[in-house]
Write a protein that holds these residues in place. Structure first.
Motif, PDB file in Angstrom:
ATOM      1  N   HIS A   1      31.769  69.532  40.641  1.00 30.41           N
ATOM      2  CA  HIS A   1      30.867  70.691  40.799  1.00 30.41           C
ATOM      3  C   HIS A   1      30.564  71.175  39.878  1.00 30.41           C
ATOM      4  CE1 HIS A   1      34.039  73.541  41.102  1.00 30.41           C
ATOM      5  NE2 HIS A   1      34.710  72.787  41.618  1.00 30.41           N
TER       6      HIS A   1
ATOM      7  N   THR B   1      22.889  78.425  40.913  1.00 34.26           N
ATOM      8  CA  THR B   1      23.199  77.366  42.064  1.00 34.26           C
ATOM      9  C   THR B   1      24.377  76.556  41.481  1.00 34.26           C
ATOM     10  OG1 THR B   1      20.886  77.298  42.670  1.00 34.26           O
ATOM     11  CG2 THR B   1      22.324  75.435  43.423  1.00 34.26           C
TER      12      THR B   1
ATOM     13  N   ARG C   1      26.296  72.518  42.005  1.00 36.20           N
ATOM     14  CA  ARG C   1      25.667  71.432  42.619  1.00 36.20           C
ATOM     15  C   ARG C   1      27.340  70.777  42.794  1.00 36.20           C
ATOM     16  NH1 ARG C   1      21.570  67.064  41.425  1.00 36.20           N
ATOM     17  NH2 ARG C   1      22.372  65.304  42.165  1.00 36.20           N
TER      18      ARG C   1
ATOM     19  N   HIS D   1      28.480  67.609  43.389  1.00 33.63           N
ATOM     20  CA  HIS D   1      27.797  66.222  43.120  1.00 33.63           C
ATOM     21  C   HIS D   1      28.335  65.055  43.544  1.00 33.63           C
ATOM     22  CE1 HIS D   1      25.420  63.954  40.596  1.00 33.63           C
ATOM     23  NE2 HIS D   1      26.627  63.204  39.887  1.00 33.63           N
TER      24      HIS D   1
END
Ligand SMILES: NC(=O)N[C@@H](O)C(=O)O
Ligand code: NI
Length: 178
Positions: free
Chosen positions: A42, A50, A52, A54
């Motif tokens: 992440h 934000t 992510r 992933h």
């Protein structure tokens, strides 16, 4: 002399499997757990606005299929629930991500031979945990709990028969810890 007839043999009570908490490690033989907590990869994006999380699941539509995204709106199941059948998708994976925030049940068995009661694993998934069944992994169709619940489902569209169903020989009940 005792002439009373012998009592009729009572049918054995069905086995009850109590769900265990869903963890990445415990579910690893069956596929992926889709959740932000303790995600391996992440990183911040969008200027830090934000995070992510992933590449959380191996979406596998097979060589001749393509991935599609659907919404499943499941009616809640009554507990304890009798597992009478299992299914698998031999041509692709299938992911369920809850969007109603409620826990649900996941019943799985390893890919391969049709599962017997002894090979079933039952997990209670939190409302922030999704699952991705790897190709061919046996599972029970959606088991929503508590109220009508929506799930984002990512699975395969394409040629060929992609759903095998089998009957589970012995009655088995599943439940949540009480
Ligand atoms: N039939 C269908 O698409 N749903 C099942 O595959 C399921 O796992 O719920
Ligand atoms: Ni399925």
């Amino acid at each position: 002399m005792n002439t009373k007839p012998a009592p009729a043999p009572t049918a054995p009570s069905p086995r009850t499997i109590v769900a265990e908490p869903l963890t990445r490690e415990a579910f690893a033989p069956f596929g992926d757990v889709i959740e932000a907590d303790d995600a391996v990869r992440h990183f911040p994006i969008n200027g830090g606005n934000t995070v992510r999380y992933h590449d959380l699941a191996n979406i596998d539509p097979g060589p001749d299929g393509h991935a599609i995204l659907s919404i499943f709106r499941g009616e809640p199941r009554a507990l304890p629930f009798a597992v009478e059948m299992m299914e698998r998708h031999p041509l692709g994976s299938q992911a369920f991500v809850p969007v109603s925030g409620r826990p649900y049940l996941v019943v799985v068995a390893a890919a391969g031979e049709a599962p017997g009661v002894e090979s079933l694993r039952v997990f209670r998934a939190r409302g922030d945990q999704g699952v991705n069944y790897a190709r061919g992994v046996w599972h029970h169709p959606l088991l929503a709990l508590g109220a009508v619940s929506d799930f984002i489902v990512i699975d395969r569209a394409g040629p060929g028969h992609n759903c095998d169903e089998v009957t589970v020989a012995d009655t088995v009940l599943i439940d949540i810890p009480r």
